[in-house]
Motif scaffolding. Structure first.
Motif, mmCIF file in Angstrom:
data_model
loop_
_atom_site.group_PDB
_atom_site.id
_atom_site.type_symbol
_atom_site.label_atom_id
_atom_site.label_comp_id
_atom_site.label_asym_id
_atom_site.label_seq_id
_atom_site.Cartn_x
_atom_site.Cartn_y
_atom_site.Cartn_z
ATOM 1 N N ILE A 130 17.027 -61.916 20.404
ATOM 2 C CA ILE A 130 16.117 -62.605 20.960
ATOM 3 C C ILE A 130 15.202 -62.166 19.455
ATOM 4 O O ILE A 130 14.093 -62.536 18.535
ATOM 5 N N LYS A 131 14.576 -60.662 19.875
ATOM 6 C CA LYS A 131 14.202 -59.830 18.997
ATOM 7 C C LYS A 131 14.695 -59.921 17.657
ATOM 8 O O LYS A 131 13.916 -59.667 16.991
ATOM 9 N N ALA A 132 15.969 -59.925 17.875
ATOM 10 C CA ALA A 132 16.627 -59.117 16.403
ATOM 11 C C ALA A 132 17.078 -60.233 15.557
ATOM 12 O O ALA A 132 16.108 -60.413 14.105
ATOM 13 N N GLU A 133 17.126 -61.973 15.991
ATOM 14 C CA GLU A 133 16.948 -62.432 15.212
ATOM 15 C C GLU A 133 15.034 -63.199 14.722
ATOM 16 O O GLU A 133 15.115 -63.635 13.092
ATOM 17 N N GLU A 134 14.606 -62.624 15.154
ATOM 18 C CA GLU A 134 13.157 -62.892 14.020
ATOM 19 C C GLU A 134 12.726 -61.639 13.131
ATOM 20 O O GLU A 134 12.670 -61.283 12.299
ATOM 21 N N MET A 135 13.001 -60.452 14.213
ATOM 22 C CA MET A 135 13.394 -59.461 12.514
ATOM 23 C C MET A 135 13.995 -59.480 11.578
ATOM 24 O O MET A 135 13.526 -59.336 10.196
ATOM 25 N N THR A 136 15.158 -59.965 11.412
ATOM 26 C CA THR A 136 16.075 -61.001 10.853
ATOM 27 C C THR A 136 15.145 -61.560 9.766
ATOM 28 O O THR A 136 14.927 -61.311 8.650
ATOM 29 N N LYS A 137 14.779 -62.578 10.270
ATOM 30 C CA LYS A 137 14.251 -63.307 9.526
ATOM 31 C C LYS A 137 13.310 -63.495 8.743
ATOM 32 O O LYS A 137 12.424 -63.806 7.971
ATOM 33 N N ASN A 138 12.042 -62.852 9.563
ATOM 34 C CA ASN A 138 10.496 -62.230 9.324
ATOM 35 C C ASN A 138 10.403 -60.575 7.927
ATOM 36 O O ASN A 138 9.818 -60.336 7.182
ATOM 37 N N ILE A 139 11.829 -59.459 8.671
ATOM 38 C CA ILE A 139 11.418 -58.158 8.159
ATOM 39 C C ILE A 139 13.019 -58.043 7.167
ATOM 40 O O ILE A 139 12.366 -58.359 6.049
ATOM 41 N N PHE A 140 13.780 -58.250 7.444
ATOM 42 C CA PHE A 140 15.242 -57.571 6.889
ATOM 43 C C PHE A 140 15.407 -58.698 5.679
ATOM 44 O O PHE A 140 15.245 -57.998 4.686
ATOM 45 N N LEU A 141 15.544 -59.518 5.719
ATOM 46 C CA LEU A 141 16.035 -60.526 4.592
ATOM 47 C C LEU A 141 14.622 -60.412 3.526
ATOM 48 O O LEU A 141 14.960 -61.000 2.648
ATOM 49 N N LYS A 142 13.327 -60.618 4.029
ATOM 50 C CA LYS A 142 12.019 -60.660 3.185
ATOM 51 C C LYS A 142 12.508 -59.342 2.627
ATOM 52 O O LYS A 142 12.095 -59.535 1.185
ATOM 53 N N GLU A 143 12.423 -58.145 3.311
ATOM 54 C CA GLU A 143 12.703 -56.995 2.255
ATOM 55 C C GLU A 143 13.742 -57.193 1.206
ATOM 56 O O GLU A 143 12.965 -56.368 0.404
ATOM 57 N N ARG A 144 14.765 -57.903 1.617
ATOM 58 C CA ARG A 144 16.091 -57.733 0.989
ATOM 59 C C ARG A 144 16.246 -57.992 -0.178
ATOM 60 O O ARG A 144 16.343 -57.982 -1.430
ATOM 61 N N PHE A 145 15.285 -59.623 -0.577
ATOM 62 C CA PHE A 145 15.026 -59.529 -2.142
ATOM 63 C C PHE A 145 13.511 -59.321 -3.056
ATOM 64 O O PHE A 145 13.080 -59.999 -3.620
ATOM 65 N N ALA A 146 12.977 -58.376 -2.263
ATOM 66 C CA ALA A 146 11.759 -57.499 -3.169
ATOM 67 C C ALA A 146 11.700 -56.064 -2.904
ATOM 68 O O ALA A 146 12.309 -55.508 -2.169
ATOM 69 N N PRO A 147 10.592 -56.284 -4.226
ATOM 70 C CA PRO A 147 10.943 -54.647 -4.581
ATOM 71 C C PRO A 147 10.383 -53.448 -3.544
ATOM 72 O O PRO A 147 9.346 -54.591 -2.630
ATOM 73 N N PRO A 148 10.897 -52.535 -3.233
ATOM 74 C CA PRO A 148 10.706 -51.968 -1.331
ATOM 75 C C PRO A 148 9.515 -51.262 -1.760
ATOM 76 O O PRO A 148 9.068 -50.939 -3.048
ATOM 77 N N LEU A 149 8.939 -51.491 -0.938
ATOM 78 C CA LEU A 149 6.766 -50.869 -0.468
ATOM 79 C C LEU A 149 7.464 -49.643 -0.716
ATOM 80 O O LEU A 149 8.413 -48.825 -0.729
ATOM 81 N N SER A 150 6.261 -47.850 -0.719
ATOM 82 C CA SER A 150 6.377 -47.266 -0.255
ATOM 83 C C SER A 150 6.538 -46.796 1.322
ATOM 84 O O SER A 150 6.344 -48.045 1.526
ATOM 85 N N GLU A 151 7.299 -45.959 1.388
ATOM 86 C CA GLU A 151 7.602 -45.267 2.285
ATOM 87 C C GLU A 151 6.038 -45.444 3.670
ATOM 88 O O GLU A 151 6.293 -45.921 4.632
ATOM 89 N N THR A 152 5.055 -45.180 3.145
ATOM 90 C CA THR A 152 3.747 -44.867 3.486
ATOM 91 C C THR A 152 3.049 -46.169 3.790
ATOM 92 O O THR A 152 2.588 -46.698 4.397
ATOM 93 N N GLU A 153 3.095 -47.162 2.430
ATOM 94 C CA GLU A 153 2.748 -48.149 2.559
ATOM 95 C C GLU A 153 3.649 -49.063 3.868
ATOM 96 O O GLU A 153 2.823 -50.008 4.795
ATOM 97 N N ARG A 154 4.425 -48.998 3.355
ATOM 98 C CA ARG A 154 5.433 -49.826 4.085
ATOM 99 C C ARG A 154 5.233 -49.929 6.033
ATOM 100 O O ARG A 154 5.285 -50.790 6.940
ATOM 101 N N ALA A 155 5.565 -47.839 6.574
ATOM 102 C CA ALA A 155 5.140 -48.296 7.668
ATOM 103 C C ALA A 155 3.837 -48.889 8.044
ATOM 104 O O ALA A 155 3.233 -48.786 9.017
ATOM 105 N N GLU A 156 2.782 -48.275 7.288
ATOM 106 C CA GLU A 156 1.446 -48.780 7.723
ATOM 107 C C GLU A 156 1.046 -50.391 7.791
ATOM 108 O O GLU A 156 0.644 -51.160 8.168
#
Length: 536
Positions: A130-156
Motif C-alpha cells: 500500500i505504501k509502495a504503490e503511493e511512493m512509486t506513483k507520486n515520487i519515484f516515477l515523477k523524479e524519474r523524468f525530471a532533472p533531479p533536485l539537489s540533495e538538500t532541496e530534495r530532502a527538505e
C-alpha cells in the motif's frame, strides 16, 4: 550559415535517448541531425534472428519498466505505432521441492501466493504494498523524468509530507537488512532481492547500501512493473525512428564521430574520420558513454581539472551478462506447475537460486573474476506471452547469468568456458523444467560481453548500464546534462535516471536544451519541484 552540412543541433548516438531527444527537438522546429556509428539504430533495443529463421531474440533489453505510461511515450504518440504487453504474472521462482512463488499484478493473488509460505510475510507484504504503490506513483516515477533536485532541496521538500518522509527513510535502508527484518521465509526473501537486482542495481552493492533513488520500493509494488514490446524490443526503436523522421529529423548511419569541434570553449560541430565537418549552430548532444564522449571526442585537455577527475573516476558495474538464447520446440514446463499452474506464464524467472547465500556466493565469485560455480540465472520464454516472437507453435527462451568481464583477468577467457557454461545452464534448467532437453532445443546462441562490447562500444568493460548505479553516480550525483563546454550536452545513460530502457535522459535533456535555447516547448516537461510540492 545554412548548408547541407549545417544544423541547429547534432546528436551523437541513435539509441533510445538520441531518438527521443531528436524527436522532441525536431518537432520543436529545429533542424536536427542524428548520427550513428553502426549500420542499424536503437542501441540496446535489439531484436534479431540469431538461432533460426523466424525466432526473434532480444539480445539486450527485454523487460521495459512501465514504458507505456512514460511522458515521452504519450507525448510522441507511440501507441499508434506499437503495442506493449502487460503480463499478469511478472515474476516467478520455481523451487527444487516442487513449489513455486509467483508474483501477480493483483495484490490479493500475490499475498495469497506468499501466504502459502508464510502468513506473516503475506501480511507484511500487503502493508508495505500500500505504501509502495503511493511512493512509486507520486515520487519515484515523477523524479524519474525530471532533472533531479539537489540533495538538500530534495530532502527538505520530501520531509514536508508523511509520504515523502517515509520515502526518504526507505532510501537509507540496506535492502538485505530490510528484507531480513521484514520477512521470515527464505524463498520470499530471495525473490524480493532478485526482483530488486533486475531493476538495474549491482546486486552485491544493492544488498548492502541504500540508494537515494528509492529503488527498494520496487520490491513491494505491483501495479507499476515490467512490460514487453510486442514483436520484440526493436519495435520501440523502429517506432521512435519513424517519429523522428516524421518530425523532420535527419538520420545518418555508419557515421563515426572523430571529434567534437570546440572553439572558444563552445561546441560548434563534429568532425568525421575523413575530415568532413558538420556544423552545429546551437548545440551538440552526446547520448553515448562518458569515455568516448570526453576522452576520445572532446579530449581531456579541454576539460577543467574537476571534470577530468570525474571522467577518470567514473565507475562501471563489476559484472557482465552471459546470454543463452534458445529456439525451442516447446516452452519450458516447470515441475512447479502442479503447485501453481501460473508458474508457466510469468515474464521473468529466478532459476537455480533459492537462498540468499547462493546469490551472495555467485556475486562474490564474479567480483573475484571467477565464473560462478553454480548455474543460477534470470530467464524467460517471451513467446508464451507474445507468439509473434517465434514461428507458430514454436518458442524462444533466454537465460542471463552474471559473469566477470575478464575471467581471471582475461577478457577472451569466456571462449574457453562458453560451451560448458551453456551446458550447465541447460542442465540446471532441466532440474526445474524437465522438458528442457537437448531434443527440445532447435537452436542456440550465446551472447557475451566479448560480442556486445564490439557491437555497442559504449558498453565499456561489458557494463550494460554505461556506469555503475552507485549512490555517488545517481540522482543529484549523476553526470549532468550540461557540460563544462558551452553548447555541449550529455543526454544518455550516464545521466539521471541512468542506464536501462527508460528514455528518461533523452526526455529530460530535450527540456534542458529547449530551456537553454529559449524555445517554448510544445510539451509540458516534468517538474520535480512542482510534483513534490503537491505531496500530502
Amino acid at each position: 550559415m545554412t548548408s547541407a552540412n549545417s544544423y541547429d543541433g547534432i546528436i551523437i548516438g541513435a539509441g533510445q535517448h538520441g531518438l527521443i531527444l531528436g524527436s522532441y527537438l525536431a518537432k520543436a522546429g529545429l533542424k536536427i541531425l542524428l548520427l550513428e556509428r553502426r549500420l542499424t539504430y536503437g542501441g540496446g533495443l535489439s531484436t534479431e534472428e540469431r538461432t533460426l529463421p523466424g525466432f526473434y531474440h532480444n539480445l539486450h533489453s527485454i523487460n521495459h519498466f512501465s514504458i507505456s505510461t512514460t511522458p515521452w511515450f504519450k507525448d510522441l504518440g507511440l501507441s499508434a505505432k506499437m503495442r506493449y504487453i502487460v503480463p499478469r504474472y511478472e515474476f516467478a521462482q520455481p523451487h527444487s521441492d516442487g513449489s513455486a512463488l509467483v508474483f501477480s499484478r493483483d495484490l490479493d493473488e500475490t499475498a495469497a501466493n506468499i501466504g502459502r509460505f508464510s502468513a506473516n510475510d503475506a501480511k507484511t507484504f500487503r502493508e508495505w504494498n500500500i505504501k509502495a504503490e503511493e511512493m512509486t506513483k507520486n515520487i519515484f516515477l515523477k523524479e524519474r523524468f525530471a532533472p533531479p533536485l539537489s540533495e538538500t532541496e530534495r530532502a527538505e521538500m520530501l520531509g514536508k509530507s508523511v509520504l515523502g518522509s517515509e520515502f526518504l527513510e526507505l532510501t537509507k535502508k540496506q535492502p538485505l537488512d530490510a528484507v531480513n527484518e521484514l520477512f521470515e521465509n527464505e524463498y520470499v526473501k530471495v525473490l524480493f532481492l532478485f526482483k530488486l537486482s533486475l531493476f538495474g542495481t549491482v546486486l552485491h552493492e544493492a544488498l548492502n547500501t541504500g540508494s537515494p533513488v528509492g529503488s527498494l520500493i520496487r520490491a513491494f509494488d505491483l501495479a507499476t512493473g515490467y512490460e514487453l514490446a510486442e514483436g520484440g524490443s526493436w519495435n520501440l526503436a523502429r517506432s521512435l525512428m519513424e517519429t523522428f523522421i516524421a518530425n523532420g529529423g535527419e538520420f545518418r548511419n555508419q557515421t563515426q564521430v572523430e571529434r567534437v569541434i570546440v572553439e572558444g570553449n563552445r561546441a560548434t560541430g563534429v568532425e568525421l574520420p575523413d575530415g568532413t565537418v558538420l556544423k552545429a549552430r546551437q548545440f551538440v548532444a552526446s547520448t553515448i558513454d562518458v569515455y568516448q564522449t570526453f576522452e576520445k571526442m572532446v579530449g581531456r585537455e579541454q576539460l577543467p581539472a574537476a571534470v577530468q577527475q570525474k571522467v577518470a573516476q567514473h565507475k562501471f558495474t563489476p559484472w557482465t551478462l552471459f546470454g543463452l538464447h534458445l529456439a525451442l520446440d516447446e516452452a519450458p514446463k516447470y515441475r512447479s506447475g502442479a503447485f501453481d499452474p501460473n508458474v508457466d506464464s510469468a515474464l521473468k524467472y529466478n532459476v537455480g537460486s533459492e537462498t540468499i547465500a547462493s546469490l551472495l556466493e555467485a556475486h562474490d565469485q564474479v567480483e573475484q573474476k571467477l565464473v560462478p560455480t553454480k548455474a543460477q540465472f534470470g530467464a524467460g520464454a517471451l513467446s508464451v506471452l507474445d507468439p509473434r516472437q517465434a514461428p507458430p507453435g514454436k518458442h524462444t527462451a533466454y537465460a542471463w547469468q552474471v559473469v566477470p568481464y575478464d575471467i581471471e583477468g582475461n577478457p577472451d577467457a569466456i571462449d574457453g568456458v562458453r560451451d560448458g557454461l551453456a551446458d550447465a545452464i541447460l542442465s540446471k534448467w532441466r532440474e526445474y523444467a524437465p522438458n528442457m532437453t537437448p531434443d527440445n532445443v532447435l537452436g542456440s546462441y550465446t551472447y557475451t560481453a566479448k560480442e556486445y562490447t564490439q557491437e555497442l562500444t559504449n558498453m565499456r568493460y561489458g557494463d550494460i548500464f554505461m556506469g555503475a548505479l552507485t549512490s555517488d553516480q545517481v540522482m543529484y550525483n549523476h553526470f549532468g546534462y550540461r557540460t563544462s563546454i558551452d553548447g555541449l550536452y550529455m543526454a544518455g545513460s550516464p545521466c539521471h535516471p541512468n542506464g536501462a530502457i527508460t528514455g528518461g535522459a533523452g526526455y529530460i535533456g530535450a527540456g534542458v536544451i529547449a530551456s537553454d535555447l529559449g524555445i517554448d516547448p510544445w510539451w509540458t516537461p516534468m517538474d520535480a519541484r512542482a510534483e513534490l510540492e503537491g505531496l500530502a
